[in-house]
Design an enzyme around this catalytic site. Structure first.
Site, short mmCIF file in Angstrom:
data_model
loop_
_atom_site.label_atom_id
_atom_site.label_comp_id
_atom_site.label_asym_id
_atom_site.label_seq_id
_atom_site.Cartn_x
_atom_site.Cartn_y
_atom_site.Cartn_z
N ASP A 1 1.54 -39.16 -11.17
CA ASP A 1 0.86 -39.59 -9.95
C ASP A 1 -0.56 -40.00 -10.27
O ASP A 1 -1.44 -39.16 -10.48
CB ASP A 1 0.87 -38.46 -8.92
CG ASP A 1 2.24 -38.29 -8.28
OD1 ASP A 1 2.81 -39.30 -7.82
OD2 ASP A 1 2.75 -37.16 -8.27
N SER B 1 7.16 -34.04 -10.60
CA SER B 1 5.83 -34.63 -10.45
C SER B 1 4.80 -33.78 -11.18
O SER B 1 4.52 -32.64 -10.80
CB SER B 1 5.46 -34.74 -8.97
OG SER B 1 4.06 -34.93 -8.88
N MET C 1 -1.05 -44.94 -7.24
CA MET C 1 -1.63 -44.90 -5.89
C MET C 1 -3.07 -45.37 -6.02
O MET C 1 -4.03 -44.59 -5.88
CB MET C 1 -1.53 -43.47 -5.34
CG MET C 1 -0.11 -43.14 -4.91
SD MET C 1 0.20 -41.36 -4.77
CE MET C 1 0.57 -41.01 -6.49
N MET D 1 8.00 -43.02 0.21
CA MET D 1 7.09 -41.87 0.33
C MET D 1 7.50 -41.09 1.58
O MET D 1 7.56 -41.65 2.67
CB MET D 1 5.64 -42.35 0.52
CG MET D 1 4.88 -42.75 -0.71
SD MET D 1 4.80 -41.57 -2.08
CE MET D 1 4.30 -40.04 -1.31
N HIS E 1 3.71 -43.67 -10.98
CA HIS E 1 3.48 -43.99 -9.57
C HIS E 1 1.99 -44.25 -9.36
O HIS E 1 1.19 -43.33 -9.39
CB HIS E 1 3.98 -42.79 -8.74
CG HIS E 1 3.80 -42.92 -7.27
ND1 HIS E 1 3.93 -41.85 -6.41
CD2 HIS E 1 3.49 -43.99 -6.49
CE1 HIS E 1 3.72 -42.25 -5.17
NE2 HIS E 1 3.44 -43.55 -5.19
N ASP F 1 9.94 -39.31 -2.59
CA ASP F 1 8.79 -38.59 -3.13
C ASP F 1 7.97 -37.95 -2.01
O ASP F 1 7.40 -38.65 -1.17
CB ASP F 1 7.93 -39.59 -3.93
CG ASP F 1 6.75 -38.95 -4.63
OD1 ASP F 1 6.64 -37.71 -4.64
OD2 ASP F 1 5.93 -39.72 -5.18
N HIS G 1 7.35 -37.73 -13.64
CA HIS G 1 6.69 -38.55 -12.62
C HIS G 1 5.17 -38.35 -12.70
O HIS G 1 4.67 -37.25 -12.56
CB HIS G 1 7.22 -38.12 -11.25
CG HIS G 1 6.73 -38.92 -10.09
ND1 HIS G 1 7.33 -40.09 -9.69
CD2 HIS G 1 5.71 -38.71 -9.23
CE1 HIS G 1 6.70 -40.57 -8.64
NE2 HIS G 1 5.70 -39.76 -8.33
N MET H 1 -3.97 -41.56 -9.14
CA MET H 1 -4.72 -41.72 -7.87
C MET H 1 -6.16 -42.13 -8.16
O MET H 1 -6.78 -41.61 -9.10
CB MET H 1 -4.72 -40.41 -7.10
CG MET H 1 -3.33 -39.87 -6.82
SD MET H 1 -3.41 -38.42 -5.76
CE MET H 1 -1.68 -37.92 -5.79
C1 DX5 Z 1 2.04 -37.37 -3.46
C2 DX5 Z 1 2.71 -37.66 -4.77
C3 DX5 Z 1 3.92 -36.84 -5.00
C4 DX5 Z 1 3.67 -35.37 -4.97
C5 DX5 Z 1 4.92 -34.65 -4.62
O1 DX5 Z 1 0.99 -38.24 -3.26
O2 DX5 Z 1 3.08 -39.01 -4.87
O3 DX5 Z 1 4.57 -37.23 -6.21
O4 DX5 Z 1 3.17 -34.87 -6.17
O5 DX5 Z 1 4.63 -33.30 -4.53
P1 DX5 Z 1 5.50 -32.32 -3.65
O6 DX5 Z 1 6.87 -32.31 -4.23
O7 DX5 Z 1 4.78 -31.01 -3.80
O8 DX5 Z 1 5.48 -32.84 -2.23
ZN ZN Z 2 4.43 -39.62 -6.62
#
Ligand code: DX5
Ligand code: ZN
Length: 219
Positions: free
Chosen positions: A36, A9, A69, A138, A67, A176, A34, A38
């Site tokens: 993220d 990630s 969010m 998740m 991903h 994840d 990956h 947001m």
């Molecule tokens: C959380 C993300 C994850 C996150 C995982 O909202 O979707 O991808 O970065 O990070 P770790 O492995 O540190 O929990």
């Molecule tokens: Zn993620």
């Protein structure tokens, strides 16, 4: 897909030199990255959008596992496909017209996936499984890296795998949140095909050795 994959990630990568981080991942033998994304609405944090992914697409051959969010991701599918996403994962909680959005992702040529928050029932994806390349479980509440794995997500992974077998689809399971070297083997035993790791990966360079350590833990 052959074998178990690690999808690091980038949330835990150095944002000031993402192209360098992506190159280091490729060098380390990693094949997926990956992203993220947001929006400060669905989750209480803001990261990057399609422009950043598009800029990095020019510098990397990694499989971009994106991903989202964000609220109502259906509004942005075309932008993320154009940016170079190989897979687009939308949250079931963010999109009332989930089938339409999943179909749109496939129609535009990316692999469709749906993510479920820890408490969201698996039934949300049951009818969509034949259309889904992947389901993301998740295992923390999304928004931040470095959180602790929520234990009931192990059982949820097992039940997802059973549901996929019962439906007879090829859908992959990705986990994840809070994935570590210590719990990786139990997650794979429960049925995970792809492990996302942020803090437990990027804080432990060199990446080649860390990737190897994850692969050994699940072999
Ligand atoms: C959380 C993300 C994850 C996150 C995982 O909202 O979707 O991808 O970065 O990070 P770790 O492995 O540190 O929990
Ligand atoms: Zn993620």
């Amino acid at each position: 897909m052959a074998g178990i994959l690690l999808s690091p990630s980038l949330l835990s990568a150095d944002f000031s030199c993402l192209a360098g981080e992506l190159a280091a991942l490729e060098e380390a033998g990693v094949t997926w990255a990956h992203w993220d994304v947001m929006d400060g609405m669905f989750v209480p944090n803001i990261t990057m959008g399609p422009a950043v992914i598009a800029a990095c697409r020019k510098k990397s051959k990694l499989f971009f596992d994106v991903h989202l969010m964000i609220e109502r991701p259906g509004r942005f599918i075309e932008q993320f496909v154009d940016a170079g996403a190989d897979l687009i994962c939308v949250h079931a909680e963010t999109e009332p017209h989930l089938e339409r959005t999943v179909s749109e992702i496939a129609r535009l040529g990316a692999r469709p996936a749906v993510a479920l928050n820890p408490h969201t029932p698996l039934a949300m994806v049951e009818y969509l499984l034949p259309q889904l390349y992947m389901v993301l479980i998740m295992s923390v509440n999304p928004g931040f890296g470095g959180q602790k794995f929520i234990p009931f997500c192990l059982d949820k992974t097992r039940r997802l795998k059973k549901m996929i077998t019962a439906k007879g689809t090829e859908t992959l399971a990705e986990i994840d949140g809070g994935v570590t070297l210590e719990n990786a083997a139990s997650l794979v035993a429960a049925g995970a095909d792809i492990l996302v790791s942020g803090s437990a990966f990027f804080a432990f360079p060199p990446y080649g050795e860390r990737h190897e350590a994850f692969m050994t833990a699940v072999s």
